[in-house]
Design an enzyme around this catalytic site. Structure first.
Site, PDB file in Angstrom:
ATOM      1  N   TRP A   1       2.139   1.751  -3.153  1.00 27.07           N
ATOM      2  CA  TRP A   1       1.010   2.021  -3.986  1.00 27.07           C
ATOM      3  C   TRP A   1       0.820   3.192  -4.009  1.00 27.07           C
ATOM      4  O   TRP A   1       0.933   4.347  -5.571  1.00 27.07           O
ATOM      5  CB  TRP A   1       0.055   1.790  -3.640  1.00 27.07           C
ATOM      6  CG  TRP A   1      -1.372   2.129  -4.902  1.00 27.07           C
ATOM      7  CD1 TRP A   1      -1.832   1.570  -5.264  1.00 27.07           C
ATOM      8  CD2 TRP A   1      -2.192   3.342  -4.427  1.00 27.07           C
ATOM      9  NE1 TRP A   1      -3.035   1.951  -5.935  1.00 27.07           N
ATOM     10  CE2 TRP A   1      -3.226   3.000  -5.203  1.00 27.07           C
ATOM     11  CE3 TRP A   1      -2.189   4.210  -3.407  1.00 27.07           C
ATOM     12  CZ2 TRP A   1      -4.252   4.355  -5.315  1.00 27.07           C
ATOM     13  CZ3 TRP A   1      -2.957   5.214  -3.493  1.00 27.07           C
ATOM     14  CH2 TRP A   1      -4.088   4.996  -4.927  1.00 27.07           C
ATOM     15  N   HIS A   2       1.874   4.304  -3.343  1.00 31.92           N
ATOM     16  CA  HIS A   2       1.568   5.288  -3.218  1.00 31.92           C
ATOM     17  C   HIS A   2       2.645   6.579  -4.001  1.00 31.92           C
ATOM     18  O   HIS A   2       1.763   8.049  -4.355  1.00 31.92           O
ATOM     19  CB  HIS A   2       1.332   6.022  -1.667  1.00 31.92           C
ATOM     20  CG  HIS A   2      -0.115   6.589  -1.314  1.00 31.92           C
ATOM     21  ND1 HIS A   2      -0.508   4.950  -0.615  1.00 31.92           N
ATOM     22  CD2 HIS A   2      -0.650   6.304  -0.821  1.00 31.92           C
ATOM     23  CE1 HIS A   2      -1.416   5.056   0.364  1.00 31.92           C
ATOM     24  NE2 HIS A   2      -2.077   5.813  -0.117  1.00 31.92           N
ATOM     25  N   GLY A   3       3.431   5.545  -3.571  1.00 32.64           N
ATOM     26  CA  GLY A   3       4.581   6.818  -4.521  1.00 32.64           C
ATOM     27  C   GLY A   3       6.174   5.471  -4.543  1.00 32.64           C
ATOM     28  O   GLY A   3       6.035   4.692  -3.581  1.00 32.64           O
TER      29      GLY A   3
ATOM     30  N   PHE B   1      -0.545  10.463  -7.618  1.00 34.08           N
ATOM     31  CA  PHE B   1      -0.671   9.097  -7.531  1.00 34.08           C
ATOM     32  C   PHE B   1      -1.182   8.149  -8.084  1.00 34.08           C
ATOM     33  O   PHE B   1      -1.094   7.661  -8.123  1.00 34.08           O
ATOM     34  CB  PHE B   1      -1.107   8.321  -6.132  1.00 34.08           C
ATOM     35  CG  PHE B   1      -0.643   9.214  -5.083  1.00 34.08           C
ATOM     36  CD1 PHE B   1       0.452   9.301  -4.670  1.00 34.08           C
ATOM     37  CD2 PHE B   1      -1.240   9.243  -3.640  1.00 34.08           C
ATOM     38  CE1 PHE B   1       1.625  10.089  -3.840  1.00 34.08           C
ATOM     39  CE2 PHE B   1      -0.386  10.261  -2.011  1.00 34.08           C
ATOM     40  CZ  PHE B   1       0.810  10.587  -3.077  1.00 34.08           C
TER      41      PHE B   1
ATOM     42  N   SER C   1       0.110  -1.085   0.392  1.00 35.22           N
ATOM     43  CA  SER C   1      -0.064   0.009  -0.266  1.00 35.22           C
ATOM     44  C   SER C   1       0.551   1.116  -0.169  1.00 35.22           C
ATOM     45  O   SER C   1       0.819   2.464  -1.227  1.00 35.22           O
ATOM     46  CB  SER C   1      -1.611   0.326   0.858  1.00 35.22           C
ATOM     47  OG  SER C   1      -1.711   0.999   0.809  1.00 35.22           O
TER      48      SER C   1
END
Lengths: 301, 480
Positions: free
Chosen positions: B321-323, B480, B318
Site C-alpha cells: 500500500w505504501h509504495g 503514497f 500494508s
C-alpha cells in the site's frame, strides 16, 4: 469571535515584536565579520582600488577554489582581482558587484557554474549582515521578502551558536581563507571529501542569458572587454550531465554577446583533483587549471 | 498545496473566514470547491481520476443499498475493482511490468509490454481507501448511501485529510457535513494550537533531520557503522514528526471549522511491544486493514498458524500500500514477522515481568520500549532505502570495525542541524511524556493561562527561529 480576534491580534503582535527585537538586538552582537561572505568586503575594496587595466574574475566558487591569480598576474603583468565566491549568491549579485568596479581597458573573465541557480536567501542575509554595502547589488522579488526576513532571523540564531561554540566553524569557509587577490586557499592542504555526482536539472537559461548580455553591454560601454569561460567540472559529473552541458554550451555560443574562449571539456579533470564539490578543485587541480588558463589567455590577449 | 507553504496559509485564512461568513447550506459547496483547488494545486489533471472513482462509488453506494443478495455483492465488487484498478494502473503497473521483464529476461524472453509514463497522483492510496471504506460500510449496512453527490464528493475530497489522511470512516465524517458548525472559540483556538504543534514537528524537527537522513541514505555505501545507525534513528524521528505533524495540521484545520477527525498517532515510540506500536502508529490505516482485511481473513479467531498467516498477509499488503517497490514489501514483511514473534513470545515475556520485583519494573518497561524502538528502526531502514540491496547494506554495516566515516557525516553544518533537532526532540518527547494519556491540546489547556501563553509563544518563536523554510519540503506520505 471578538474575544478570539483580540487575542489573536495580541498574540501576533507579541510574536512580531519579539522577532524584530531578536534581529535588532542580537544581530550586531553576532555580526559575521569573519564569515566566508565577508570576503566580499576585501574583494570589493581591491576591485575599486586597483589601477586599470586589470583582470577581473567574475563567477561562482569554481573560480574561488580553482585558480591561482598571482600566477596569472605574473604571467601577463596585469593586477588581478578574483571577485568570485559562491554560486548561491546569484548571478545578479555577482554581475552587479563586478560591474560597479569595472573601468576602461579592464579585462573581465566571466565563468558561471552550470546551474545558474536562484540566489540562496540564507546566504544573502549573511552577506548583507557581514557587508552592508552589498545591499545595493541585491534585488529581491516581492514574494521573496517574507522568506528573506525569516532567513535573516534564523541567521541570528545560527550566528549566535557559532559565536558560542567555535567548533561549528570548519576553518575553510572563512574570510581569512583568501589571498590578497581573492583566491580561496584555506582548502589547499585539506584531504578531499568523497563526492557523489549530482544530476543537473534541465533549466531554462533565458533570463540568465539576458542578464549576462546586459552585463556584457554595460562592460563594453565602459570601454572594457569581457570573455566567457566554461567552468571546471569533475569528470564523472561531466559524463553524467553531458547532454545538459552540451545544450548549455550550444545556447551560449548562439546567444552570448562576448567571445567564449574555451569549451566545456577544457577544464574537466579526474575526480581525484576535486576537493568537496564537482566545481571545487584541490591544490593539484588548481595548479593544472591555472596553467591551462594561462595558455588559453596567452592565445586570447 | 503543501501545508508548510505560504500558499496554504493564505488558502486556510480565506477558506476558514468564508466558511463562517456564508450561510450553512452553502458551506459544503465552499469546502468542495476549496478541496478541488487544494488538490489541483499539485497536478490539475489528476482531479479527473478522483472524479472517476467518486462517480463510480457514489452510484455503487446507492445501488448496493437498493439491491439485495448477489446483486448487492456485485455492485460492491464493481466499486472495489474500480478503486483497486485505479491504484493498479497508476501505482503498481510499472512495478509489475518491471518485475515481469526481469522474470522473462531470466527465462530468456523479452518483455514487449511498455511501461506507462505517468506520475503517481498525490495521496492516491489515501483517498482510494477512504472511498472503499464507504462502499464496504454501505454493503455491511453500517452506513446509509449518501444521496447528495456533492456531500459524497466532499467525503472523499475534504481538503484537510485528502492527501495523507487520517483515512476516515463514513460513519464518523459524513454526518458532520450536514451539521451546522457555529464559530466556537474553543474549536478555533484548539484547532490552531494543534496545527502549531504539527508545524513544529514538521518544520523544526522533520525537515531539519531530512538533510541528515538524505545524506546517508542517498549514498549509504560511503558510510559504515555509527553514521548509518545515527541516520536511521534520525529517520525514525523524521518520519514520525513528518507524518504525525501532517496529521496534527489536518485534524487542527478541520477542528477550526468544527469537524472532528480521528486521532492518527498516540505516542508510538513509547510502545513496549510491536503489537502495541501498531495500535499507536497510523491508527486510521491500521484499523482499516484490521476491519477490512485482517478480520475478513479470519483475524485471530482461527488456528494459531492461520492467524500468523493472516498477520503476514495483512502486513505485506500494508507494505505494498505504501509504495510499489520491494523495499516496502520487505518493510511490511519484517513488521509481520515481528508481530508474529511478539504474539508467540507474549506468555514468556509475561512470566518474566511477573518474576521481576516491583523496583525493577520501570527499568524493564524502559528496556521493552528501547527494544521495540530498535526493532522498528530496522524496519525503517527498508522503508527509506532506495533498494533492498541498499537496505541490506545499511543493516549489515550497522556494526563494523571500520572507522573514519563518522567525521564525514558529522560536518560542521550537520552538527548545527543535529543540535537544533535535538533541542526540538527534547521538547517533543518532554511534552509527550508529561501529557500521559491526554491529547496534546487537553494537556496544555489544563495549565494556567501564563504557562499556556508562554508555551505557545515559545513554540511559535522556535518555529520561526529553528524551522527549515527553504524549499518547502514535501510530506513523506504525500507520495503514497
Amino acid at each position: 469571535m471578538k474575544k478570539f480576534l483580540i487575542r489573536a491580534i495580541l498574540f501576533s503582535l507579541l510574536i512580531i515584536v519579539s522577532l524584530v527585537a531578536i534581529v535588532v538586538l542580537v544581530s550586531p552582537l553576532v555580526r559575521g565579520k569573519n564569515d566566508y561572505v565577508a570576503a566580499t568586503i576585501d574583494k570589493e575594496s581591491r576591485l575599486h582600488s586597483l589601477p586599470s587595466p586589470k583582470i577581473i574574475f567574475v563567477g561562482g566558487s569554481n573560480l574561488a577554489f580553482g585558480i591561482n591569480s598571482s600566477a596569472i598576474s605574473k604571467e601577463f603583468n596585469y593586477p588581478v582581482v578574483n571577485m568570485s565566491l559562491h554560486g548561491g549568491l546569484g548571478l545578479s549579485f555577482m554581475l552587479n558587484e563586478a560591474l560597479d568596479g569595472v573601468k576602461k581597458s579592464d579585462i573581465v573573465l566571466l565563468s558561471t557554474e552550470y546551474y545558474l541557480d536562484k540566489p540562496e536567501l540564507k546566504l544573502l542575509t549573511q552577506l548583507m549582515d557581514a557587508n552592508p554595502n552589498a545591499k545595493k547589488y541585491i534585488t529581491l522579488k516581492p514574494e521573496e521578502l517574507i522568506p528573506f526576513y525569516i532567513s535573516d532571523l534564523q541567521r541570528c540564531v545560527t550566528s549566535s551558536v557559532k559565536v558560542i561554540g567555535k567548533q561549528f566553524s570548519d576553518n575553510i569557509y572563512i574570510r581569512n581563507g583568501f589571498t590578497v587577490e581573492g583566491d580561496l586557499v584555506s582548502h589547499l592542504n585539506k584531504k578531499n571529501v568523497p563526492l557523489v555526482s549530482p544530476r543537473l536539472k534541465e533549466i531554462d537559461y533565458t533570463d540568465d542569458l539576458q542578464l549576462i548580455n546586459t552585463f556584457i553591454d554595460a562592460v563594453k560601454k565602459k570601454g572594457a572587454t569581457v570573455y566567457y569561460l566554461f567552468p571546471t567540472y569533475q569528470q564523472s559529473t561531466f559524463t553524467l550531465n553531458k547532454k545538459v552541458v552540451t545544450d548549455f554550451a550550444t545556447l551560449f555560443h548562439k546567444n552570448l554577446k562576448c567571445p567564449i574562449i574555451n569549451t566545456p571539456d577544457t577544464f574537466v579533470y579526474n575526480d581525484s583533483l576535486y576537493f568537496n564539490s564537482e566545481y571545487h578543485l584541490n591544490k593539484q587541480g588548481r595548479e593544472i587549471r591555472t596553467q591551462k588558463l594561462i595558455e588559453i589567455l596567452g592565445k586570447t590577449f | 498545496m503543501l501545508f508548510n507553504s505560504l500558499h496554504f496559509v493564505y488558502f486556510f485564512i480565506v477558506v476558514t473566514t468564508l466558511y463562517f461568513i456564508i450561510p450553512h447550506k452553502l458551506r459544503w459547496f465552499l469546502l468542495l470547491i476549496a478541496s478541488c483547488y487544494f488538490y489541483m494545486a499539485f497536478l490539475p489533471i489528476y482531479i479527473l481520476i478522483l472524479g472517476f472513482t467518486i462517480v463510480i462509488d457514489y452510484f455503487a453506494g446507492i445501488y448496493i443499498e437498493l439491491s439485495s443478495g448477489r446483486k448487492r455483492k456485485l455492485f460492491l465488487i464493481c466499486s472495489l475493482i474500480a478503486n483497486i484498478g485505479v491504484l493498479c494502473i497508476f501505482k503498481y503497473y510499472n512495478f509489475l511490468n518491471d518485475n515481469l521483464s526481469l522474470l522473462l529476461n531470466d527465462l530468456g524472453y523479452a518483455n514487449r509490454i511498455p511501461n506507462l509514463s505517468i506520475l503517481l497522483p498525490i495521496g492516491l492510496s489515501f483517498h482510494t481507501f477512504q472511498a472503499m471504506s464507504y462502499t464496504i460500510e454501505v454493503y455491511r449496512g453500517n452506513q446509509k448511501a449518501e444521496r447528495n453527490f456533492g456531500i459524497y464528493a466532499l467525503y472523499v475530497m475534504f481538503y484537510p485529510q485528502l492527501v495523507a489522511g487520517p483515512i476516515e470512516r463514513p460513519q464518523n465524517i459524513l454526518h458532520q457535513f450536514y451539521e451546522k458548525h457555529k464559530f466556537s472559540y474553543d474549536n478555533v483556538t484548539n484547532g490552531l494550537k494543534l496545527m502549531t504543534w504539527g508545524f513544529f514537528k514538521k518544520i523544526v524537527i522533520s525537515d531539519r533531520l531530512a538533510d541528515l537522513v538524505n545524506q546517508a541514505y542517498s549514498d549509504p555505501h560511503r558510510y559504515q557503522g555509527f553514521p548509518l545507525i545515527l541516520s536511521t534513528i534520525f529517520f525514525a524521528f523524521q518520519i514520525y514528526c513528518d507524518f504525525s505533524g501532517y496529521s496534527d495540521i489536518a485534524i487542527g484545520a478541520a477542528r477550526v471549522m468544527g469537524f472532528d477527525l480521528m486521532r492518527n498517532f498516540n505516542k508510538p515510540y513509547s510502545a513496549k511491544s510491536i503489537v502495541e506500536f501498531w495500535q499507536r502508529w497510523h491508527i486510521s490505516l491500521s484499523t482499516w486493514f484490521r476491519d477490512y482485511l485482517y478480520i475478513p481473513l479470519g483475524g485471530s479467531r482461527v488456528k494459531m498458524s492461520r492467524r500468523y498467516l493472516n498477520l503476514l498477509i495483512t502486513f505485506l499488503i500494508s507494505g505494498l500500500w505504501h509504495g510499489a517497490n520491494w523495499t516496502y514489501i520487505v518493510w511490511g514483511g519484517l513488521n509481520g514477522v515481528y508481530q508474529i514473534i511478539d504474539i508467540s513470545t507474549k506468555k514468556a515475556r509475561g512470566k518474566i515481568e511477573s518474576i521481576i520485583s516491583s523496583g525493577f519494573k520501570p527499568a524493564y518497561s524502559i528496556l521493552c520500549q528501547l527494544v521495540t524502538f530498535l526493532l522498528i528502526c530496522t524496519t525503517w531502514v527498508f522503508f527509506r532505502a532506495r533498494s533492498v540491496q541498499d537496505g541490506w547494506y545499511i543493516v549489515s554495516h550497522f556494526i563494523t570495525s571500520v572507522h573514519g566515516t563518522t567525521a564525514l557525516y558529522l560536518s560542521a553544518k550537520n552538527m548545527m542541524d543535529i543540535l537544533f533537532a535535538l533541542i526540538a526532540l527534547f521538547i517533543l518527547f518532554g511534552v509527550e511524556h508529561l501529557q500521559k494519556n491526554q491529547s496534546f491540546v487537553d494537556f496544555v489547556n489544563k495549565k494556567s493561562p501564563a504557562i499556556r501563553w508562554g508555551f505557545y509563544y515559545g513554540l511559535v518563536l522556535i518555529i520561526f527561529l529553528l524551522g527549515k523554510f527553504e524549499g518547502n519540503q514535501q510530506f513523506i506520505y504525500f507520495q503514497f
